[in-house]
Design a protein around this motif. Structure first.
Motif, mmCIF file in Angstrom:
data_model
loop_
_atom_site.group_PDB
_atom_site.id
_atom_site.type_symbol
_atom_site.label_atom_id
_atom_site.label_comp_id
_atom_site.label_asym_id
_atom_site.label_seq_id
_atom_site.Cartn_x
_atom_site.Cartn_y
_atom_site.Cartn_z
ATOM 1 N N LEU A 21 2.160 -1.669 -0.456
ATOM 2 C CA LEU A 21 2.632 -2.179 -1.605
ATOM 3 C C LEU A 21 1.709 -2.609 -2.923
ATOM 4 C CD1 LEU A 21 5.831 -4.207 -0.150
ATOM 5 C CD2 LEU A 21 5.511 -1.663 -1.035
ATOM 6 N N LEU A 22 0.825 -3.209 -2.364
ATOM 7 C CA LEU A 22 0.011 -3.780 -3.586
ATOM 8 C C LEU A 22 -1.061 -2.826 -4.038
ATOM 9 C CD1 LEU A 22 -1.586 -7.127 -1.729
ATOM 10 C CD2 LEU A 22 0.096 -6.956 -3.688
ATOM 11 N N ALA A 23 -1.034 -1.692 -3.272
ATOM 12 C CA ALA A 23 -1.885 -0.418 -3.876
ATOM 13 C C ALA A 23 -1.128 0.322 -4.997
ATOM 14 C CB ALA A 23 -2.209 0.514 -2.707
ATOM 15 N N GLY A 24 0.058 -0.025 -5.166
ATOM 16 C CA GLY A 24 0.848 0.650 -5.919
ATOM 17 C C GLY A 24 1.174 -0.314 -7.256
ATOM 18 N N GLN A 25 0.427 -1.503 -7.194
ATOM 19 C CA GLN A 25 0.755 -2.399 -8.619
ATOM 20 C C GLN A 25 -0.466 -2.329 -9.377
ATOM 21 O OE1 GLN A 25 3.791 -3.512 -8.450
ATOM 22 N NE2 GLN A 25 3.886 -2.597 -6.667
ATOM 23 N N GLY A 26 -0.540 -2.198 -10.497
ATOM 24 C CA GLY A 26 -1.491 -2.413 -11.491
ATOM 25 C C GLY A 26 -2.670 -1.391 -11.671
ATOM 26 N N VAL A 27 -2.239 -0.303 -11.177
ATOM 27 C CA VAL A 27 -3.361 0.891 -10.776
ATOM 28 C C VAL A 27 -2.919 1.835 -12.254
ATOM 29 C CG1 VAL A 27 -3.335 0.741 -8.743
ATOM 30 C CG2 VAL A 27 -1.874 2.062 -9.437
ATOM 31 N N THR A 28 -4.071 2.823 -12.315
ATOM 32 C CA THR A 28 -4.271 3.833 -13.536
ATOM 33 C C THR A 28 -2.988 4.626 -13.324
ATOM 34 O OG1 THR A 28 -5.985 5.160 -12.313
ATOM 35 C CG2 THR A 28 -6.800 3.576 -13.911
ATOM 36 N N ALA A 29 -2.640 5.809 -14.126
ATOM 37 C CA ALA A 29 -1.549 6.386 -14.459
ATOM 38 C C ALA A 29 -1.617 7.493 -13.114
ATOM 39 C CB ALA A 29 -1.475 7.099 -15.600
ATOM 40 N N TRP A 35 0.598 7.319 -5.480
ATOM 41 C CA TRP A 35 1.296 6.158 -4.734
ATOM 42 C C TRP A 35 2.789 6.516 -4.847
ATOM 43 C CZ3 TRP A 35 5.275 2.449 -5.479
ATOM 44 C CH2 TRP A 35 5.330 1.630 -4.446
ATOM 45 N N LEU A 36 3.580 6.993 -5.918
ATOM 46 C CA LEU A 36 4.878 7.026 -5.920
ATOM 47 C C LEU A 36 5.130 8.321 -5.144
ATOM 48 C CD1 LEU A 36 5.500 6.666 -9.881
ATOM 49 C CD2 LEU A 36 6.200 5.108 -7.803
ATOM 50 N N ALA A 37 4.528 9.357 -5.207
ATOM 51 C CA ALA A 37 4.973 10.733 -4.496
ATOM 52 C C ALA A 37 4.740 10.398 -3.098
ATOM 53 C CB ALA A 37 3.694 11.806 -4.962
ATOM 54 N N LEU A 38 3.385 9.852 -2.663
ATOM 55 C CA LEU A 38 3.401 9.563 -1.086
ATOM 56 C C LEU A 38 4.334 8.703 -0.487
ATOM 57 C CD1 LEU A 38 -0.564 9.024 -0.919
ATOM 58 C CD2 LEU A 38 0.697 10.917 -0.382
ATOM 59 N N SER A 39 4.755 7.660 -1.288
ATOM 60 C CA SER A 39 5.901 6.772 -0.886
ATOM 61 C C SER A 39 7.163 7.417 -0.529
ATOM 62 C CB SER A 39 6.079 5.574 -1.747
ATOM 63 O OG SER A 39 4.905 4.794 -1.736
ATOM 64 N N LEU A 40 7.643 8.272 -1.707
ATOM 65 C CA LEU A 40 9.054 8.848 -1.493
ATOM 66 C C LEU A 40 8.767 10.053 -0.627
ATOM 67 C CD1 LEU A 40 9.657 9.278 -5.390
ATOM 68 C CD2 LEU A 40 10.891 7.881 -3.620
ATOM 69 N N GLY A 41 7.423 10.774 -0.581
ATOM 70 C CA GLY A 41 7.265 11.835 0.398
ATOM 71 C C GLY A 41 7.408 11.417 1.921
ATOM 72 N N GLY A 42 6.743 10.340 2.048
ATOM 73 C CA GLY A 42 6.764 9.978 3.596
ATOM 74 C C GLY A 42 7.955 9.381 4.085
ATOM 75 N N ALA A 43 8.814 8.741 3.033
ATOM 76 C CA ALA A 43 10.197 8.265 3.443
ATOM 77 C C ALA A 43 11.023 9.396 3.723
ATOM 78 C CB ALA A 43 10.843 6.994 2.370
ATOM 79 N N ILE A 99 12.292 5.867 -10.873
ATOM 80 C CA ILE A 99 11.383 6.444 -9.812
ATOM 81 C C ILE A 99 10.507 5.326 -9.138
ATOM 82 C CG2 ILE A 99 9.428 7.932 -9.385
ATOM 83 C CD1 ILE A 99 10.492 9.406 -11.632
ATOM 84 N N ARG A 100 10.178 4.050 -9.883
ATOM 85 C CA ARG A 100 9.232 3.207 -9.054
ATOM 86 C C ARG A 100 10.256 2.279 -8.011
ATOM 87 N NH1 ARG A 100 5.077 0.349 -8.711
ATOM 88 N NH2 ARG A 100 3.845 1.868 -9.702
ATOM 89 N N LEU A 101 11.521 2.112 -8.450
ATOM 90 C CA LEU A 101 12.427 1.190 -7.874
ATOM 91 C C LEU A 101 12.809 2.325 -6.571
ATOM 92 C CD1 LEU A 101 14.441 -0.811 -7.052
ATOM 93 C CD2 LEU A 101 16.055 0.397 -8.835
ATOM 94 N N ALA A 102 13.121 3.559 -6.758
ATOM 95 C CA ALA A 102 13.236 4.318 -5.475
ATOM 96 C C ALA A 102 12.180 4.509 -4.590
ATOM 97 C CB ALA A 102 13.541 5.862 -5.784
ATOM 98 N N ALA A 103 10.865 4.366 -5.154
ATOM 99 C CA ALA A 103 9.623 4.242 -4.060
ATOM 100 C C ALA A 103 9.511 2.943 -3.517
ATOM 101 C CB ALA A 103 8.144 4.719 -5.033
ATOM 102 N N MET A 104 9.933 2.045 -4.046
ATOM 103 C CA MET A 104 10.101 0.655 -3.564
ATOM 104 C C MET A 104 10.826 0.671 -2.367
ATOM 105 S SD MET A 104 7.704 -1.109 -4.645
ATOM 106 C CE MET A 104 7.986 -2.834 -4.037
ATOM 107 N N VAL A 200 -11.185 -0.462 -2.594
ATOM 108 C CA VAL A 200 -11.784 0.658 -3.276
ATOM 109 C C VAL A 200 -10.769 1.376 -4.047
ATOM 110 C CG1 VAL A 200 -12.537 2.857 -2.704
ATOM 111 C CG2 VAL A 200 -13.535 0.780 -1.285
ATOM 112 N N TRP A 201 -9.496 1.395 -3.681
ATOM 113 C CA TRP A 201 -8.542 2.207 -4.429
ATOM 114 C C TRP A 201 -8.050 1.442 -5.763
ATOM 115 C CZ3 TRP A 201 -5.241 6.393 -4.515
ATOM 116 C CH2 TRP A 201 -4.028 6.288 -5.067
#
Length: 204
Positions: A21-29, A35-43, A99-104, A200-201
Motif C-alpha cells: 500500500l505504501l508503495a503506491g503513495q507519492g510515487v512518480t507517474a 502499481w495500479l495495474a498490478l493491484s487491479l490485475g492481481g485481484a 481507478i485509485r479507489l478501485a485499486a485500493m 528502492v521503489w
C-alpha cells in the motif's frame, strides 16, 4: 477437505501488504501506473469475487467521487454552451481517482483472499503486540477492526438499522481469532527484504 493456508506467517503477509500500500503513495507517474495495474490485475486473477463484492459496496462512493471532481475541478466545460457543468479536466481527475479507489479495493480483496478473518485478526494482533504472547482481549484494536471488516466482507444479517435495533442484541457480534505465534527468522528476513524493496521503489 483440507483447506490450504499460506505457508508464510500471517503477520508477515499483513506487513508486506501494508508495504505494498505504501508503495503506491507519492510515487512518480509511471510507478503509479504500474502499481495500479498490478493491484487491479492481481485481484482480478486471484480474488475476483471479493473484488466485485467490494466494488459493489463502494458504488455510492464512486458516484460521489465523479460528482465532486467533475463539477469541482476548474477547466474547459464539457458542454461549452452551458454556463456551468462538468469539466474535461474534472472528468479526467475523477477517472484517475476512481481507478485509485478501485485499486485500493483490489488490495483489500487480495488481503481477504490471503488471510481469512480469523487469521487476519491474529496477524494484526501480532503486529501490534510483537512480544506479547497473550491472545487479544475483548477491547483490543484487532478484534474491533475485524468486526468492521467482517461486515465489509459479508452482508450483515440486518439490512435496515431499525431491524438491527429491534434484534435486542441477538446478532452474532463475536469473532474467533486464530493463534498467531511469534515471528521466525525467515519472517524477519522477508520483512527486511520487503522494506528494502519499498525503499528502492520509492526513492531510487
Amino acid at each position: 477437505m483440507i483447506s490450504r493456508r499460506p505457508s508464510m506467517h500471517g503477520a508477515t503477509l499483513l506487513a508486506l501488504w501494508l508495504m505494498w500500500l505504501l508503495a503506491g503513495q507519492g510515487v512518480t507517474a509511471w510507478r503509479d501506473d504500474v502499481w495500479l495495474a498490478l493491484s487491479l490485475g492481481g485481484a482480478l486473477l486471484a480474488a475476483p469475487a471479493h473484488l466485485w463484492r467490494l466494488l459493489r459496496r463502494l458504488r455510492w462512493l464512486f458516484g460521489a467521487v465523479l460528482i465532486t471532481f467533475a463539477f469541482g475541478t476548474p477547466g474547459r466545460l464539457l458542454v461549452p454552451d452551458l454556463l456551468a457543468g462538468p469539466t474535461v479536466e474534472g472528468l479526467i481527475a475523477a477517472l484517475h481517482a476512481a481507478i485509485r479507489l478501485a485499486a485500493m479495493a483490489a488490495c483489500v480483496a487480495l488481503l481477504f483472499r490471503l488471510l481469512p478473518l480469523r487469521a487476519l485478526a491474529g496477524a494484526l494482533h501480532r503486529l501490534l503486540h510483537p512480544s506479547d504472547a497473550a491472545p487479544p482481549g475483548p477491547g483490543s484494536l484487532a478484534l474491533r477492526l475485524l468486526l468492521v471488516l467482517r461486515d465489509l466482507e459479508h452482508t450483515p444479517a440486518f439490512a435496515d438499522w431499525r431491524d438491527w435495533l429491534a434484534s435486542d442484541g441477538k446478532a452474532d457480534d463475536t469473532i474467533t481469532v486464530d493463534v498467531c505465534p511469534a515471528l521466525g527468522r525467515a519472517d524477519l528476513l522477508a520483512l527486511a527484504a520487503g522494506a528494502g524493496a519499498l525503499a528502492v521503489w520509492s526513492f531510487a
